[in-house]
Design a protein around this motif. Structure first.
Motif, short mmCIF file in Angstrom:
data_model
loop_
_atom_site.label_atom_id
_atom_site.label_comp_id
_atom_site.label_asym_id
_atom_site.label_seq_id
_atom_site.Cartn_x
_atom_site.Cartn_y
_atom_site.Cartn_z
N SER A 17 18.05 7.25 -1.94
CA SER A 17 17.91 8.13 -0.70
C SER A 17 16.40 8.40 -0.62
O SER A 17 15.60 8.41 0.41
CB SER A 17 18.78 9.41 -0.19
N LEU A 18 15.69 8.80 -1.77
CA LEU A 18 14.57 9.08 -1.91
C LEU A 18 13.48 8.05 -1.64
O LEU A 18 12.68 8.14 -0.88
CB LEU A 18 14.01 9.70 -3.21
N THR A 19 13.90 6.93 -2.35
CA THR A 19 12.98 5.85 -1.79
C THR A 19 12.91 5.05 -0.49
O THR A 19 11.73 4.95 0.09
CB THR A 19 13.45 4.49 -3.00
N ILE A 20 14.01 5.21 0.06
CA ILE A 20 14.31 4.68 1.58
C ILE A 20 13.48 5.76 2.32
O ILE A 20 12.79 5.23 3.33
CB ILE A 20 15.85 4.75 1.86
N ASN A 21 13.59 6.99 2.20
CA ASN A 21 12.72 7.93 2.82
C ASN A 21 11.31 7.93 2.70
O ASN A 21 10.40 7.86 3.59
CB ASN A 21 13.29 9.49 2.65
N LEU A 22 10.65 7.54 1.46
CA LEU A 22 9.53 7.02 1.19
C LEU A 22 8.82 6.08 1.83
O LEU A 22 7.65 5.91 2.58
CB LEU A 22 9.36 7.04 -0.41
N ILE A 23 9.74 5.17 2.22
CA ILE A 23 9.30 3.75 2.98
C ILE A 23 9.39 4.10 4.44
O ILE A 23 8.43 3.76 5.04
CB ILE A 23 10.21 2.73 2.64
N ARG A 24 10.42 4.77 4.93
CA ARG A 24 10.28 5.15 6.56
C ARG A 24 9.24 6.06 6.72
O ARG A 24 8.83 5.99 7.85
CB ARG A 24 11.74 5.90 6.63
N MET A 30 5.03 6.74 3.25
CA MET A 30 4.44 7.20 2.14
C MET A 30 3.74 6.18 1.07
O MET A 30 2.67 6.34 0.60
CB MET A 30 5.39 8.25 1.25
N VAL A 31 4.50 5.10 1.02
CA VAL A 31 4.26 4.18 -0.13
C VAL A 31 3.18 3.18 0.76
O VAL A 31 2.16 3.04 0.17
CB VAL A 31 5.42 3.06 -0.37
N PHE A 32 3.33 3.02 1.99
CA PHE A 32 2.20 2.38 2.64
C PHE A 32 0.99 3.00 2.72
O PHE A 32 -0.27 2.36 2.55
CB PHE A 32 2.85 2.03 4.17
N ASP A 33 0.91 4.29 3.07
CA ASP A 33 -0.16 5.01 3.07
C ASP A 33 -1.14 5.00 1.71
O ASP A 33 -2.47 5.19 1.76
CB ASP A 33 0.16 6.40 3.81
N TYR A 34 -0.21 5.50 0.69
CA TYR A 34 -0.90 5.41 -0.64
C TYR A 34 -1.36 3.99 -0.91
O TYR A 34 -2.73 3.99 -1.42
CB TYR A 34 0.26 5.87 -1.69
N ALA A 35 -0.78 2.93 -0.65
CA ALA A 35 -1.44 1.64 -0.96
C ALA A 35 -2.59 1.35 -0.10
O ALA A 35 -3.66 0.73 -0.63
CB ALA A 35 -0.34 0.38 -0.56
N THR A 36 -2.65 1.96 1.23
CA THR A 36 -3.88 2.00 1.88
C THR A 36 -5.00 2.89 1.18
O THR A 36 -6.10 2.12 1.11
CB THR A 36 -3.45 2.34 3.38
N LEU A 37 -4.91 3.71 0.93
CA LEU A 37 -6.11 4.58 0.27
C LEU A 37 -6.42 4.02 -1.00
O LEU A 37 -7.56 3.81 -1.37
CB LEU A 37 -5.48 6.03 0.19
#
Length: 561
Positions: A402-409, A412-419
């Motif tokens: 559930s944590l991983t799914i919510n990080l994607i939704r 969080m993962v996308f924004d960190y990769a952007t920075l």
């Protein structure tokens, strides 16, 4: 009354009167009488609504909604395609459009570049994933929908665009100048060698160039000494029937039956056979499928299985055994209508849902177990209809926390990769890059600074159970157990980050790699520890196991039922 409203009503009247006149010619036929009667009722209702409804209405919008609502009572694949939607329809069938070559997405209240395609205008102009779109040719796109922005980015080729963006991690706005091009998305975005003797081909969609791209990949892989082939159809939603037939024909002898279609109208009853000399009728094949493999993907995987031409590995497919045909309507519109069911070589139809017999609440049920029939492959192996293609070798699908799914939704993962990409000029190769412990700690700090919170489905179910227990007066005798369970199930960010570190790191690495090596790099990274692909390689490298599955001496398929 506005001109467009008058013209909309006049157009509708003309259509209905034409239909009425046509059907009245068959007045003895009760079915045609009912159709004609109800079309007249529809017209009079629409006329009164247009004349007397208290507020202004949009006739075109109302008619479109009424048509869409009518078609939803049939099946999800019978749809009305307006003139404005023709370009999107063309993209699905050809993979071609005129634009900048990038995915866009809605992120909070902003539209962002989600992924630029390597080699196309967005890529050449230096647009990056995460860039926030501000203006397109001087038109502000703040608070606009992705459809609105897409219509500004797409259009006639060779037209210059000036795009103003904001890049996360910087305080600057930038202007990027580019020119629209004809974009041809590849049906085969990636192929390569996955071992010394096994070639791999990923097919994303069955566009009108799919079979040709598969053939090019096969030629290249054989030149690289491929002795076996993995064809990946996972999450491929299907597409053109003729391309599925051509792809199967690459691997089976001329004259081999591939698929039959049967419909209410006899013109849709057709048998499709291999009409060409195959590219290679002997090379061992493993076809990868999952729940997202549908329609044309199921024709290919099902035919390969029924003809005992290769091994199917993964999860049960979607179960779409319905064929759609596009019919031209007036004013450049189209109707995509289900005209037939398809039957693969064993004779089975793999349609999973029975749209012709809905439940009382309007929902659609699966084909009843009592109606599921056993069929046989060319070698006599048992296969079944009524619910997709069941693989010869089942691999459990990966489930994220559930944590991983919510990080994607929550991006969080996308924004960190952007920075990360905006502050690091380069990384190691797509197959070497990993998330270090130090980098994961930085990610942890980042999401806490963003005040990230998440819920779990388990706690929601527990709350519902607790409520039921109180209503039934069982809560008092089980309160301690509820509290203990709640303590274990309630989300705890630090605990869950530690517990699910590996899967989160894997997804984070994948997202970062795509910023530097784009789609190809992301695919190469994801294939390294892919359990379904690894199983395919194992089977193809073991000739005894491979042939044993196909001749039925290894009864794995029966165990999967």
């Amino acid at each position: 009354m506005k001109l467009r409203k008058k013209s909309g009503a006049i157009w509708l009247l003309a259509v209905l009167l034409f239909c009425s006149a046509a059907f009245w010619g068959f007045s003895r036929d009760e079915r045609n009488f009912e159709i004609s009667k109800n079309l007249n009722i529809y017209y009079t209702l629409f006329r009164e609504l247009n004349l007397f409804y208290v507020d202004e209405i949009d006739p075109g919008d109302l008619v479109k909604k009424s048509m869409d609502a009518m078609l939803t009572t049939l099946d999800p694949y019978t749809t009305y395609i307006s003139e404005a939607e023709i370009e999107d329809f063309k993209l699905m069938t050809t993979g071609e459009y005129a634009g900048i070559g990038s995915l866009i997405s809605k992120h909070k209240d902003e539209v962002i570049i989600a992924e630029p395609y390597e080699g196309f205008p967005a890529f050449k102009a230096g647009l990056k994933a995460g860039d926030v779109l501000l203006e397109i040719n001087g038109i502000s796109v703040l608070k606009k929908t992705t459809d609105d922005v897409s219509s500004l980015l797409k259009g006639q080729p060779n037209v210059p665009l000036t795009i103003k963006i904001k890049r996360p991690g910087t305080d600057k706005t930038m202007e990027k100048k580019l020119v629209r091009e004809n974009i041809q998305l590849k049906a085969v975005p990636y192929y390569g060698m996955v071992s010394d003797s096994i070639g791999y081909i990923l097919l994303n969609q069955f566009t009108d160039k799919a079979a040709g791209e598969i053939k090019v990949a096969l030629k290249d892989l054989k030149e690289q000494n491929a002795k076996s082939i993995v064809l990946d159809l996972r999450s491929n939603p299907g597409g053109l029937l003729d391309q599925a037939i051509e792809i199967v024909n690459l691997f089976v002898e001329k004259g081999e039956a591939i698929v039959n279609t049967k419909g209410k109208v006899s013109q849709w009853d057709k048998s499709y056979k291999a009409t060409k000399t195959p590219f290679d009728a002997q090379i061992p094949i493993a076809v990868l499928v999952n729940r997202g493999s549908a329609s044309a993907s199921e024709i290919v995987s099902g035919a390969i299985q029924d003809l005992d031409r290769g091994v199917v590995i993964g999860q049960r497919t979607f179960g779409k055994g319905l064929v759609q045909t596009t019919r031209n309507l007036t004013y450049n519109a189209k109707l995509k209508v289900t005209t037939a069911k398809y039957y693969i070589p064993s004779g089975r139809c793999i349609q999973a849902l029975d749209y012709s017999n809905r439940n009382e609440d309007g929902s659609v049920g699966k084909i009843a177990d009592s109606l599921i029939t056993e069929f046989h492959t060319k070698n006599g192996r048992s296969v079944f209809d009524g619910g997709g293609v069941l693989p010869d070798l089942k691999i459990e699908s990966e489930r994220y926390s559930s944590l991983t799914i919510n990080l994607i939704r929550n991006f969080m993962v996308f924004d960190y990769a952007t920075l990360y990409a905006n502050t690091n000029d380069n990384i190691s190769g797509s197959k070497e890059f990993k998330i270090s412990d130090q980098e994961f700690d930085k990610f942890t700090k980042f999401i806490k600074e963003q005040k990230f919170k998440y819920e779990s489905e388990s706690t929601e179910i527990l709350d519902a159970l607790k409520k039921a227990a109180k209503e039934e007066k069982y809560f008092d005798i089980s309160e301690d157990e509820f509290e203990a369970l709640a303590l274990k199930l309630t989300p705890d960010l630090d605990r869950d980050l530690t517990r699910f570190k590996d899967e989160i790191s894997d997804l984070l690495a994948h997202e970062i790699i795509k910023r530097y090596y784009y789609q190809k790099g992301g695919i190469e990274y994801s294939l390294q520890e892919d359990p379904t692909l690894l199983k395919a390689i194992e089977v193809l490298e073991n000739k005894t196991e491979y042939l044993g599955i196909l001749d039925g001496s290894i009864g794995l398929h029966a165990l999967n039922k």
